[in-house]
Design a protein around this motif. Structure first.
Motif: not given
Length: 88
Positions: A59-62, A18-21, A23-26, A74-76
Motif C-alpha cells: 500500500a501507499t499511504v500519505e 477474515p481480515v477486512l480491507v 481494518d488492514l487499511r487502518a 506498507v506491506d500487508g
C-alpha cells in the motif's frame, strides 16, 4: 474418532473471522503515522495519514505533518517498508 480429531483443527481455522480491507487499511495508516512521527521526532497527534492505493500487496499511504508530505510503502502485515519525501 480419528476422523473427528482431524476436523477439529480445520474447524478452528474456519471460526476465525477474515481480515477486512478497512481494518488492514487502518493498520497500514497507523503504521505510517508511527513511522513518520518517529522520523520527525514529533508526537503521533501531529501526523495525519490517509491510505492512497495498493499494488502488488504493498500500500501507499500519505502522511502529513503540517505542510510536509511523506509517502510510506506498507506491506500487508502493516509493516512500513520505506518512505519518501516527494517534492523535497
Amino acid at each position: 474418532m480419528r476422523f473427528l480429531l482431524l476436523l477439529l483443527p480445520l474447524a478452528a481455522c474456519a471460526a476465525e473471522p477474515p481480515v477486512l480491507v478497512p481494518d488492514l487499511r487502518a493498520r497500514q495508516e497507523a503504521a505510517c503515522t508511527a513511522a513518520i512521527a518517529g522520523h520527525i521526532r514529533r508526537p503521533l497527534a501531529e501526523v495525519t495519514s490517509r491510505w492512497l492505493s495498493e499494488a502488488g500487496g504493498t500500500a501507499t499511504v500519505e502522511a502529513r505533518d503540517g505542510n510536509r508530505q511523506h509517502l510510506c510503502r506498507v506491506d500487508g502485515s502493516g509493516r512500513v517498508i520505506g518512505y519518501s519525501h516527494p517534492g523535497a
